[in-house]
Design an enzyme around this catalytic site. Structure first.
Site, PDB file in Angstrom:
ATOM      1  CG  ASP A 218      -2.265   0.633   0.968  1.00 22.79           C
ATOM      2  OD1 ASP A 218      -2.286   1.871   0.869  1.00 22.79           O
ATOM      3  OD2 ASP A 218      -3.280  -0.070   0.861  1.00 22.79           O
ATOM      4  CG  ASP A 227      -2.621   2.685  18.913  1.00 23.91           C
ATOM      5  OD1 ASP A 227      -2.295   3.369  19.891  1.00 23.91           O
ATOM      6  OD2 ASP A 227      -3.782   2.665  18.443  1.00 23.91           O
ATOM      7  CG  HIS A 249      -5.258   3.700   1.119  1.00 29.42           C
ATOM      8  ND1 HIS A 249      -4.954   2.430   0.667  1.00 29.42           N
ATOM      9  CD2 HIS A 249      -6.564   3.892   0.814  1.00 29.42           C
ATOM     10  CE1 HIS A 249      -6.020   1.894   0.106  1.00 29.42           C
ATOM     11  NE2 HIS A 249      -7.019   2.760   0.184  1.00 29.42           N
ATOM     12  CG  ASN A 344     -13.836   1.535  -3.595  1.00 33.42           C
ATOM     13  OD1 ASN A 344     -14.151   0.445  -3.137  1.00 33.42           O
ATOM     14  ND2 ASN A 344     -12.827   2.242  -3.114  1.00 33.42           N
ATOM     15  CB  SER A 405      -9.277   0.417   0.497  1.00 32.92           C
ATOM     16  OG  SER A 405      -8.794   0.703  -0.782  1.00 32.92           O
TER      17      SER A 405
END
Length: 456
Positions: A218, A227, A249, A344, A405
């Site tokens: 990606d 995190d 993304h 999409n 996605s």
């Protein structure tokens, strides 16, 4: 005779094998054609004829780079020097510069002899993060006006990506598919996990993805995201930019597939394979754009590193491309599974998800109905894709996005959990398990495949 697919793009401008995405975008604008072709070519070799194919390119006077000459086969095209072509041995595909191909009539009317190691020659295409798939598909379908010209539509779309190099955050902050963290619904906060993880039965699963390598190809990853402190991340870039994600993304997709079990504070759980090994392949630039060669280089790298799960939330419009099909088959042959977004554009599944060797993922809304934007036709499975909460580059930390996605890393994360259940749960066996265990939905297989992906 073997097959040959002719491209319409000529090689005006810089279309060398080592050209950057921006150089190829500029060359496409200079040509002024109405396609999404880069001017370079992809050569797919016959099964088992990769080494012979490499030799054949050399006998034609080409300077050929080999991905095996790079550590971990992380071959960045911008670093191959003056090579005319680069070979990706794991998948049996080569990328050839436009001028080198035309000098040898490889991209025009070349007839391929039956004893040649070459199976097919195809034009290389631009590839985009699935977030932008709808726009690309629309322009591809409406690229001519009443005068027979494209009215600048496709060219302006490509120009936008080129100009976005210096204005990345503007496109993100004012574009589609983003909502702020404080819009997360109260029910999700109370339940302690996102709606997507809950419907996929992730929280009660006893699996964590331990020992499973998950490659997400990606826009890269936000290295240093709080995190993921303590989580080793193997990164590689294939677009001449650092792995650090300046887009969002890639970080969002990695968050869903591999994010933490217990984020800080009241943040709901949004990650599935929280103990999986993260392989972040930057195959899309910080603008969300790329080319087929960079994507295939990343696929070659992920397979060379034997990642059982390879997640790809990217694509383009058009028919099945042999290079991606070969990559998908090579993955299955080596115990890997490539999972890709259907797209999409509310139309037929785009590439690479339309290849028969790649698992295609459709998007579902919270009602478990197919999302209005989700492509259809060649679909193997479905997953949550509307209003998905996950990680984002700092300082934002989190964001909510929609698209196939976002559905794809749900499947990739669940695939990692299933892969952990047995060393034999690999490749085609893993593919079949994901489909067999899916929750059946009252919609056609063309819209949702086998149904909603479920964790073990």
């Amino acid at each position: 005779m073997a097959k040959n697919k002719n491209g319409s793009a000529n090689s005006a401008g810089n279309t060398n094998a080592s050209s950057s995405v921006d150089e190829l975008l500029l060359a496409a604008l200079e040509r002024g054609d109405d396609s999404f072709e880069t001017g370079r070519y992809l050569v797919t070799f016959k099964d088992g004829a990769g080494d012979q194919g490499l030799q054949s390119l050399g006998t034609q006077g080409m300077r050929v780079a080999d991905a095996r000459d790079f550590e971990g086969q992380a071959a960045t095209l911008e670093n191959i020097g003056d090579a005319d072509a680069v070979v990706f041995p794991e998948i049996g595909v080569a990328l050839i510069g436009g001028n080198a191909a035309q000098e040898r009539s490889m991209g025009a009317q070349m007839e391929i002899a039956s004893d040649s190691p070459i199976e097919i020659i195809e034009p290389e295409h631009f590839v985009f993060a699935e977030q932008f798939f709808r726009e690309a598909a629309y322009l591809s379908a409406t690229k001519t006006n009443g005068n027979g010209s494209n009215g600048g539509g496709v060219n302006e779309y490509l120009r936008g990506f080129l100009e976005a190099t210096d204005t990345i955050t503007k496109h993100l902050q004012h574009g589609k598919g983003y909502t702020e963290v404080d819009e997360l619904d109260e029910e999700t906060m109370v339940l302690g996990a996102t709606w997507g993880l809950n419907v996929c039965k992730v929280p009660p699963s006893l699996r964590s993805g331990l020992g499973i390598r998950v490659a997400v190809l990606d826009t890269g990853f936000n290295i240093g995201h709080p995190d993921f402190v303590g989580r080793p991340v193997i990164g590689a870039t294939f677009v001449g930019q650092p792995v650090q994600d300046l887009h969002s993304h890639g970080t969002h997709c990695i968050g869903t597939a591999c994010g933490p079990k217990s984020p800080a504070g009241t943040t709901p759980r949004y990650g599935i394979g929280y103990r999986s090994s993260i392989f972040a392949g930057k195959v899309l630039s910080n603008t969300g754009s790329s080319v087929g060669g960079s994507v295939l280089a990343g696929m070659n790298w992920a397979i060379a590193n034997r990642c059982p799960v390879i997640s790809m939330s990217l694509g383009g419009t058009g028919g099945v491309q042999a290079a991606y099909t070969a990559a998908g088959q090579a993955a299955l042959n080596n115990g890997c599974l490539i999972i890709a977004a259907a797209g999409n554009s509310s139309g037929p599944t785009g590439f690479p998800a339309n290849s028969p060797t790649i698992m295609s993922v459709a998007s579902l809304d919270m009602s478990l109905s197919p999302s209005s934007f989700s492509n259809f036709g060649k679909v193997e499975i479905a997953a949550p894709g509307r209003d998905v909460f996950s990680s984002a580059p700092m300082p934002r930390r989190y964001t909510t996005m929609s698209g196939t996605s976002m559905a794809t890393p749900h499947v990739a994360g669940c695939a990692a959990l299933w892969a952990e259940t047995s060393p034999n749960m690999r490749g085609l066996t893993l593919w079949r398990r994901l489909q067999a265990s899916a929750r059946r939905l009252p919609f056609s297989t063309a819209r949702v495949g086998a149904g909603l992906v479920q964790a073990p």
